[in-house]
Motif scaffolding. Structure first.
Motif, PDB file in Angstrom:
ATOM      1  N   HIS A  55      -7.939  -2.346  -0.744  1.00 53.67           N
ATOM      2  CA  HIS A  55      -7.263  -1.159  -0.218  1.00 53.67           C
ATOM      3  C   HIS A  55      -8.268  -0.020  -0.111  1.00 53.67           C
ATOM      4  O   HIS A  55      -9.268   0.008  -0.837  1.00 53.67           O
ATOM      5  CB  HIS A  55      -6.050  -0.752  -1.061  1.00 53.67           C
ATOM      6  N   TYR A  56      -7.990   0.884   0.828  1.00 57.19           N
ATOM      7  CA  TYR A  56      -8.832   2.055   1.047  1.00 57.19           C
ATOM      8  C   TYR A  56      -8.259   3.175   0.206  1.00 57.19           C
ATOM      9  O   TYR A  56      -7.149   3.656   0.468  1.00 57.19           O
ATOM     10  CB  TYR A  56      -8.831   2.390   2.533  1.00 57.19           C
ATOM     11  N   HIS A  76      -8.362  -1.487   4.912  1.00 60.31           N
ATOM     12  CA  HIS A  76      -7.954  -1.924   3.583  1.00 60.31           C
ATOM     13  C   HIS A  76      -8.722  -3.144   3.084  1.00 60.31           C
ATOM     14  O   HIS A  76      -8.648  -3.460   1.894  1.00 60.31           O
ATOM     15  CB  HIS A  76      -6.451  -2.176   3.546  1.00 60.31           C
ATOM     16  N   VAL A 135       0.827  -1.207   0.000  1.00 59.76           N
ATOM     17  CA  VAL A 135       0.000   0.000   0.000  1.00 59.76           C
ATOM     18  C   VAL A 135       0.861   1.256   0.000  1.00 59.76           C
ATOM     19  O   VAL A 135       0.465   2.291  -0.563  1.00 59.76           O
ATOM     20  CB  VAL A 135      -1.009   0.016   1.178  1.00 59.76           C
TER      21      VAL A 135
END
Length: 400
Positions: free
Chosen positions: A238-239, A224, A159
């Motif tokens: 994922h955010y 996430h 990320v």
């Protein structure tokens, strides 16, 4: 010979005895908090000492900064568990304890004769906490683990790469510390259960397992997991706001400022006060902004370049928008707020005064505090062994 850590201000764990066979940061961070909260923590080290003694600097060899911080307020016992007499000493200590916590691999602790079954045979009411890299129930159960490798496996470099274009670790030993907090609460929950079922004399002890990989996987997937939790998945795991490349401190005319002009209340206040040239109804709601968050961050970035850091802080604070000036970790020691609440505690030690970051939680009746310095290697051997003579009978010796 040292005295027991200071008991003048009793914390919520006063009267709890913890036998601590952990090393590095994961386990010691958990037991440091126990010590701050009033527990008597006896740190058991091998003759070579905890590796953390040597990996950072301090005023004398063997008392590096990380070691001194996460082992403050503990008593120090040096035992060579390859020796029968020292194993017997540990058994006698176990008989007096409420908690036994270790960070050895499962095979290693069993070979020494201190797996849960052996410890329970000595003290059925004990809470026994294993601090592992991976759960023993899975195929990776006996793999070694370090913060970097756990960060990699739980997706942190991935990320970070989505944000920065290149995978990278976060600049803190996050996996060790997050897992340490899990070890703390899990141990306290088991201790609470023991107290509810009869306490030290009759309560139900149990074995607890806390692992870095599972703790960090849970931690990372809080946000996430996102749409990947659903069947079928609605988004990748994922955010998107968290990994947006434009999510970064805003550069100003003379520095940087962190600000979150995010919810509708803050957005409307900012638009009314600043009236940037790009203001548009297409950004009117949080839902609209969330769909184009990268563009929003970029436009805000252009706007923040037009004023000084202090000017922005004054404006944002007047609008009650969350904001902060960027600080270095060195500057934390001079932070006005932290110093106003007495966060740092200066303790006199044999190596000179040490200014510890203090207890971050507050209790009205049973406050925690830094109980004393970290022990030198084996500094409490004489005192602890003398106490055992009067309070702990010999345990049936192991077979020869």
């Amino acid at each position: 010979m040292s005295e027991k850590p200071d008991k003048a201000a009793q914390g919520p764990l006063a009267g709890v005895r913890v036998i601590d066979l952990t090393s590095v940061v994961f386990g010691p961070y958990a037991t440091q908090i126990m010590a701050d909260m009033g527990a008597e923590v006896i740190k058991v080290e091998p003759p070579a000492g905890d590796n953390t003694r040597w990996i950072t600097t301090g005023p004398v060899p063997g008392m590096g900064g990380i070691y001194v911080n996460v082992n403050r307020g503990k008593r120090g016992l040096m035992l060579d568990l390859r020796q029968a007499d020292d194993r017997e000493t540990l058994r006698r200590l176990i008989a007096t304890a409420d908690v036994f916590i270790h960070s050895m691999r499962g095979r290693a602790i069993a070979k020494l004769g201190f797996d849960y079954a052996a410890v329970k045979a000595i003290n059925p009411q004990i809470v026994y906490t294993n601090c592992y890299g991976y759960s023993r129930r899975g195929p990776d159960g006996d793999k070694p683990a370090y913060d970097d490798t756990i960060q990699a496996e739980c997706g942190i470099p991935h990320v970070q790469g989505l944000m920065n274009g290149e995978p990278g670790y976060v600049a803190t030993i996050m996996a060790d510390k997050v897992a340490g907090l899990h070890a703390l609460y899990a141990t306290m929950m088991a201790l609470f259960h023991r107290e509810r079922t009869g306490g030290r004399d009759r309560g139900e002890g149990q074995e607890v397992e806390v692992t870095m990989f599972e703790a960090m996987s849970s931690f990372m997937l809080v946000e996430h997991a996102n749409g990947a939790m659903f069947s079928p998945p609605t988004t990748p795991a994922h955010y998107h706001r968290a990994v947006e490349p434009n999510r970064r401190p805003y550069k100003t005319q003379d520095g940087y400022v962190a600000a979150l002009v995010y919810n509708d209340k803050h957005w409307d206040a900012f638009m009314a006060a600043v009236n940037p040239p790009w203001a548009s109804p297409e950004f009117a709601t949080l839902a609209q902004r969330a769909k184009q968050i990268g563009r929003v961050y970029a436009l805000l970035g252009e706007t923040f370049l037009t004023r000084t850091t202090q000017d922005w802080l004054d404006t944002l604070r007047a609008l009650h928008i969350p904001c902060a000036r960027l600080q270095t970790t060195d500057e934390l020691f001079d932070n006005e707020h932290l110093n106003a609440i007495g966060f740092f505690e200066e303790i006199e030690t044999a190596q000179g005064p040490v200014r510890f970051p203090g207890v971050p939680t507050w209790f009205s009746a049973t406050p925690g505090r830094v109980r004393g310095p970290a022990p030198t290697l084996g500094q409490d051997n004489e005192a602890v062994l003398s106490e055992l003579e009067s309070v702990a009978p010999a345990i049936v010796s192991e077979s020869k």
